[in-house]
Design an enzyme around this catalytic site. Structure first.
Site, mmCIF file in Angstrom:
data_model
loop_
_atom_site.group_PDB
_atom_site.id
_atom_site.type_symbol
_atom_site.label_atom_id
_atom_site.label_comp_id
_atom_site.label_asym_id
_atom_site.label_seq_id
_atom_site.Cartn_x
_atom_site.Cartn_y
_atom_site.Cartn_z
ATOM 1 N N SER A 130 0.845 -1.186 0.000
ATOM 2 C CA SER A 130 0.000 0.000 0.000
ATOM 3 C C SER A 130 0.884 1.240 0.000
ATOM 4 O O SER A 130 1.742 1.383 0.877
ATOM 5 C CB SER A 130 -0.919 -0.001 1.224
ATOM 6 O OG SER A 130 -1.733 1.142 1.251
ATOM 7 N N LYS A 155 -1.116 -1.119 -4.444
ATOM 8 C CA LYS A 155 -2.304 -0.316 -4.125
ATOM 9 C C LYS A 155 -1.866 1.099 -3.787
ATOM 10 O O LYS A 155 -0.898 1.287 -3.045
ATOM 11 C CB LYS A 155 -3.068 -0.908 -2.942
ATOM 12 C CG LYS A 155 -4.366 -0.173 -2.634
ATOM 13 C CD LYS A 155 -5.119 -0.812 -1.479
ATOM 14 C CE LYS A 155 -4.582 -0.363 -0.130
ATOM 15 N NZ LYS A 155 -5.367 -0.918 0.997
ATOM 16 N N LYS A 157 -3.207 4.972 -2.404
ATOM 17 C CA LYS A 157 -4.267 5.726 -1.750
ATOM 18 C C LYS A 157 -4.683 6.880 -2.664
ATOM 19 O O LYS A 157 -3.832 7.520 -3.308
ATOM 20 C CB LYS A 157 -3.777 6.287 -0.413
ATOM 21 C CG LYS A 157 -3.391 5.217 0.609
ATOM 22 C CD LYS A 157 -4.598 4.510 1.172
ATOM 23 C CE LYS A 157 -4.213 3.571 2.304
ATOM 24 N NZ LYS A 157 -5.378 2.936 2.937
ATOM 25 N N ASP A 181 -7.414 2.828 -3.171
ATOM 26 C CA ASP A 181 -8.144 2.833 -1.907
ATOM 27 C C ASP A 181 -8.501 4.272 -1.557
ATOM 28 O O ASP A 181 -7.628 5.121 -1.390
ATOM 29 C CB ASP A 181 -7.278 2.225 -0.807
ATOM 30 C CG ASP A 181 -7.985 2.141 0.536
ATOM 31 O OD1 ASP A 181 -9.187 2.436 0.593
ATOM 32 O OD2 ASP A 181 -7.320 1.759 1.526
ATOM 33 N N GLU A 206 -11.260 0.249 -3.719
ATOM 34 C CA GLU A 206 -11.529 -0.076 -2.324
ATOM 35 C C GLU A 206 -12.227 1.081 -1.606
ATOM 36 O O GLU A 206 -11.766 2.216 -1.653
ATOM 37 C CB GLU A 206 -10.224 -0.427 -1.614
ATOM 38 C CG GLU A 206 -10.405 -0.860 -0.172
ATOM 39 C CD GLU A 206 -9.092 -1.230 0.492
ATOM 40 O OE1 GLU A 206 -9.095 -1.422 1.721
ATOM 41 O OE2 GLU A 206 -8.061 -1.315 -0.209
ATOM 42 N N ASP A 231 -14.028 -2.367 2.847
ATOM 43 C CA ASP A 231 -13.135 -2.451 3.997
ATOM 44 C C ASP A 231 -13.894 -1.998 5.233
ATOM 45 O O ASP A 231 -14.481 -2.793 5.951
ATOM 46 C CB ASP A 231 -11.895 -1.594 3.740
ATOM 47 C CG ASP A 231 -10.933 -1.528 4.920
ATOM 48 O OD1 ASP A 231 -11.180 -2.175 5.946
ATOM 49 O OD2 ASP A 231 -9.917 -0.809 4.820
ATOM 50 N N LYS A 255 -9.580 -7.135 7.919
ATOM 51 C CA LYS A 255 -8.597 -6.725 8.914
ATOM 52 C C LYS A 255 -9.058 -7.337 10.239
ATOM 53 O O LYS A 255 -9.972 -6.812 10.876
ATOM 54 C CB LYS A 255 -8.521 -5.206 9.010
ATOM 55 C CG LYS A 255 -7.974 -4.545 7.753
ATOM 56 C CD LYS A 255 -8.035 -3.035 7.845
ATOM 57 C CE LYS A 255 -7.460 -2.394 6.576
ATOM 58 N NZ LYS A 255 -7.672 -0.918 6.569
ATOM 59 N N GLY A 283 -3.898 -4.267 6.498
ATOM 60 C CA GLY A 283 -3.125 -3.930 7.691
ATOM 61 C C GLY A 283 -3.510 -2.577 8.231
ATOM 62 O O GLY A 283 -4.133 -1.762 7.552
#
Length: 361
Positions: A130, A155, A157, A181, A206, A231, A255, A283
């Protein structure tokens, strides 16, 4: 019997930016239980402020110390603890810290590594990475390094108005498995922005909408070809079932520390499989203790997508465990010693220690 707790503050190698804001350190709550010569550990995935959700370090300590700890006085099976704790509404992260403490304890009592104790495992976890929002040059540099190291999914953000990052990354890396995400930063009026992401051949988008939503995720899924991953919206097995029932998800990011522990996470993974969905393990920037739980779960056969389970050398210059995970060719093997298998670096623990104490059970 007592539980020892430790609040540690570990600086990140570089700031980590999401739509929630920028974090410069991980302030973690760690727990240790000693009984009949067996030491068990766990970690709460809360943070100092309630930005990811309503829980934070203060609420976790309140719920654990004043309510939940009494339910583990006889060291029950984790599922029994969760049944006892049903009267505590919400507060999944606090309950997970104790539930996972019991998983570590019981797997050690049974002299089994945690990844074998919890279910059928392939023996390794497929690893993705990420990348937080930053200057595009810095992000591209991080991605290039990650690709060279063999990460199986990248991934990044994103946030509303910063979709240009996706174009820049895809132009530079046209063939990598790429996902984004949003951490719930979009609103229903942003549907055109999200539909525009179809052009980038993403593995999934996401959590585009806030965590309390399923309806608009369902509507989005009908309007785009890119799979939708949930998520924050998945807080229980019941929520996962509803998400698939109304067509709100293709993929779920599990998670364990957020969902309430392994007991509930296993149910979520089974529901995803029954509905033809996919699962990976995310995570929360955990220390080596929390990461060991994540890797064990990510090695299960029920988990079929690479997760956000990078070795902690990506985040910290020095962790609090002596045996940090190492990745090879995009995979990490869970520890083979009983339980989570970590060896605590007491010197590092003291170095990063902010507060410590005991909780009576």
């Amino acid at each position: 019997m007592q539980i020892n707790f430790y609040r540690v503050r570990i600086p990140f190698l570089r700031p980590f930016t999401t739509s929630f804001g920028t974090e410069n350190y991980r302030e973690a709550l760690l727990f240790r239980l000693v009984h009949d010569g067996i030491e068990a550990y766990s970690e709460a995935v809360t943070s100092p402020i309630p930005d990811y959700g309503y829980e934070d370090n203060a609420t976790a300590m309140h719920i654990i110390g004043d309510f939940a700890a009494k339910y583990i006085s006889d060291l029950p099976d984790p599922s029994v603890f969760m049944e006892r704790a049903r009267g505590i509404k919400g507060h999944n992260m606090a309950k997970a810290a104790l539930e996972m403490l019991l998983w570590d304890y019981h797997s050690k009592v049974n002299d089994q590594p945690l990844y074998r104790y919890i279910g059928k495992s392939r023996g390794y976890a497929n690893v993705g990475i990420s990348i937080g929002m930053a200057k595009i040059e810095e992000m591209l540099e991080q991605i290039e390094k990650a690709v060279s190291m063999g990460y199986k999914r990248i991934k990044i953000k994103i946030a509303r108005g910063r979709e240009g990052l996706v174009r820049e990354v895809r132009d530079a890396f046209p063939d990598i498995p790429l996902s984004v995400d949003a951490n719930g930063d979009y609103t229903p009026s942003d549907m055109p922005r999200l539909k525009d992401l179809d052009r980038y051949d993403l593995e999934y988008i996401e959590q585009p909408f806030p965590g309390d939503d399923l309806i608009y995720h369902s509507r989005l899924k009908k309007e785009i070809s890119t799979p939708v991953c949930l998520d924050e919206s998945i807080t229980s097995a019941d929520k996962a079932r509803k998400a698939f029932d109304i067509g709100a998800a293709d993929v779920i990011n599990i998670k364990p520390g957020r969902i309430g522990g392994f007991t509930e996470s296993l149910k979520v993974a089974e529901i995803a499989r029954e509905n033809g969905g996919h699962v990976w393990v995310g995570g929360m920037l955990e220390t080596g203790i929390g990461r060991a739980f994540n890797i064990a779960f990510a090695s299960l056969d029920l988990v079929d997508y690479p997760g956000d389970t990078s070795p902690n050398e990506k985040y910290f210059s020095r962790d609090i465990v002596k045996n940090p995970f190492r990745m090879k060719n995009g995979i990490i093997e869970p520890y083979h010693d009983p339980g989570i298998g970590v060896r605590i670096d007491e010197e590092s623990l003291l170095r990063y220690l902010v507060d410590a104490g005991t909780i009576s059970v």
